[in-house]
Design a protein around this motif. Sequence first.
Motif, mmCIF file in Angstrom:
data_model
loop_
_atom_site.group_PDB
_atom_site.id
_atom_site.type_symbol
_atom_site.label_atom_id
_atom_site.label_comp_id
_atom_site.label_asym_id
_atom_site.label_seq_id
_atom_site.Cartn_x
_atom_site.Cartn_y
_atom_site.Cartn_z
ATOM 1 N N UNK A 28 -29.185 71.632 112.434
ATOM 2 C CA UNK A 28 -29.014 72.758 113.422
ATOM 3 C C UNK A 28 -28.683 71.929 114.696
ATOM 4 N N UNK A 29 -27.995 72.619 115.628
ATOM 5 C CA UNK A 29 -27.637 72.177 116.909
ATOM 6 C C UNK A 29 -28.773 72.035 117.627
ATOM 7 N N UNK A 30 -29.678 72.920 117.635
ATOM 8 C CA UNK A 30 -31.119 72.603 118.537
ATOM 9 C C UNK A 30 -32.105 73.385 117.681
ATOM 10 N N UNK A 31 -33.279 73.081 117.508
ATOM 11 C CA UNK A 31 -34.522 73.540 116.999
ATOM 12 C C UNK A 31 -35.438 74.195 117.754
ATOM 13 N N UNK A 32 -35.151 74.164 119.282
ATOM 14 C CA UNK A 32 -36.156 74.948 120.247
ATOM 15 C C UNK A 32 -35.283 75.367 121.100
ATOM 16 N N UNK A 33 -35.471 76.814 121.575
ATOM 17 C CA UNK A 33 -34.977 77.359 122.584
ATOM 18 C C UNK A 33 -35.762 78.035 123.743
ATOM 19 N N UNK A 34 -35.841 77.700 124.760
ATOM 20 C CA UNK A 34 -36.696 78.299 125.838
ATOM 21 C C UNK A 34 -35.850 79.308 126.665
ATOM 22 N N UNK A 35 -36.492 80.434 126.417
ATOM 23 C CA UNK A 35 -35.772 81.624 127.001
ATOM 24 C C UNK A 35 -36.104 81.316 128.720
ATOM 25 N N UNK A 36 -36.984 80.910 129.039
ATOM 26 C CA UNK A 36 -37.190 80.609 130.486
ATOM 27 C C UNK A 36 -38.132 81.865 130.891
ATOM 28 N N UNK A 37 -37.894 82.361 131.965
ATOM 29 C CA UNK A 37 -38.722 83.781 132.562
ATOM 30 C C UNK A 37 -37.741 85.024 132.144
ATOM 31 N N UNK A 38 -38.406 85.868 131.464
ATOM 32 C CA UNK A 38 -37.775 87.275 130.996
ATOM 33 C C UNK A 38 -38.646 88.215 131.338
ATOM 34 N N UNK A 39 -38.031 89.428 132.008
ATOM 35 C CA UNK A 39 -38.777 90.664 132.400
ATOM 36 C C UNK A 39 -39.513 91.319 130.928
ATOM 37 N N UNK A 40 -40.616 91.942 131.412
ATOM 38 C CA UNK A 40 -41.251 92.678 130.127
ATOM 39 C C UNK A 40 -40.528 93.777 129.656
ATOM 40 N N UNK A 41 -40.530 94.186 128.544
ATOM 41 C CA UNK A 41 -39.900 95.159 127.694
ATOM 42 C C UNK A 41 -38.388 94.970 127.818
ATOM 43 N N UNK A 42 -37.863 93.879 128.091
ATOM 44 C CA UNK A 42 -36.291 93.671 127.989
ATOM 45 C C UNK A 42 -36.194 92.475 126.821
ATOM 46 N N UNK A 43 -35.867 93.063 125.659
ATOM 47 C CA UNK A 43 -35.493 92.171 124.458
ATOM 48 C C UNK A 43 -34.799 91.098 124.748
ATOM 49 N N UNK A 44 -34.944 89.927 124.194
ATOM 50 C CA UNK A 44 -34.033 88.689 124.544
ATOM 51 C C UNK A 44 -33.819 88.044 122.915
ATOM 52 N N UNK A 45 -32.741 87.731 122.980
ATOM 53 C CA UNK A 45 -32.138 87.050 121.407
ATOM 54 C C UNK A 45 -31.394 85.893 121.773
ATOM 55 N N UNK A 46 -31.437 85.126 120.900
ATOM 56 C CA UNK A 46 -30.725 83.670 120.818
ATOM 57 C C UNK A 46 -30.140 83.534 119.444
ATOM 58 N N UNK A 47 -29.207 82.647 119.447
ATOM 59 C CA UNK A 47 -28.158 82.425 118.091
ATOM 60 C C UNK A 47 -28.524 80.896 117.870
#
Length: 259
Positions: A28-47
């Motif tokens: 894997x390129x990375x095994x941990x992803x930190x989204x940082x701060x995200x607003x409530x109710x707004x889905x976040x995705x990472x590949x």
Amino acid sequence: MKKISLLLVLALVMLTQGFVSAQGVLTFEKEVHDFGTIPQGVPATYDFVVKNTGNEPVLISNVQASCGCTTPEWSKEPILPGKTAVIKAGYNAAAMGQFNKALTVTSNGTPDTQMLFIKGTVVEKSATPAPTKAQLENSPKINLASSTYDFGKVEKGQKVTAKFSVKNTGKEDLTVSKLQSSCNCVVYKMSPSVVKPGQSAKLELTYNPQVLSNRIETVNLVSNDITGSPATITLKANVVESLAKQSAVKVNKASVPFK
């Protein structure tokens, strides 16, 4: 007799080493992803991008999330040696506060199980005052002549383009500030970038798929139109490993002589 036994032992050792060395390895390129701060109710995705650095195909049989708030997606096709695939991790951001969630990847590769992690902090979505009646009446309005496009069969990693017509039916200049897609695999270009009231612009979407399957990508156009929700475009594609291989199979079938 001793020489024959020795040769048999050496042959067995070499055969065993051959079996051991033939294996797929997921890196894997990375095994941990930190989204940082995200607003409530707004889905976040990472590949999460994974590469098979071994010498045998690897099939990911399952990706298990540690909670129902995380929804993984992954390619169901074998990952060939030297090729890459994507495991998409989605977080619904329903609950406020810090989160640290795990994904367990199971495959026939080495290792047979791998842990991935997503983390971040969900904060309260900032409230914005409702627009006035005058602002709504004078707002630009985005109007799409069509909102779907089917690319048909597309090679993984191949860039394909779809064109749309965008008309401003409002009273002020229309601008598109950004594009939102869960796959992060679509980019846009609009000409002209500022659309005068009553005029139209050409919108070009370039799609670069990374996951093998029948894909449906939802794209939101974020603009200065305050009269409603962002304009949505649906892109469809059947993403395959290689179009050349499929073409060759068709040619071979067609070339079978009549009996």
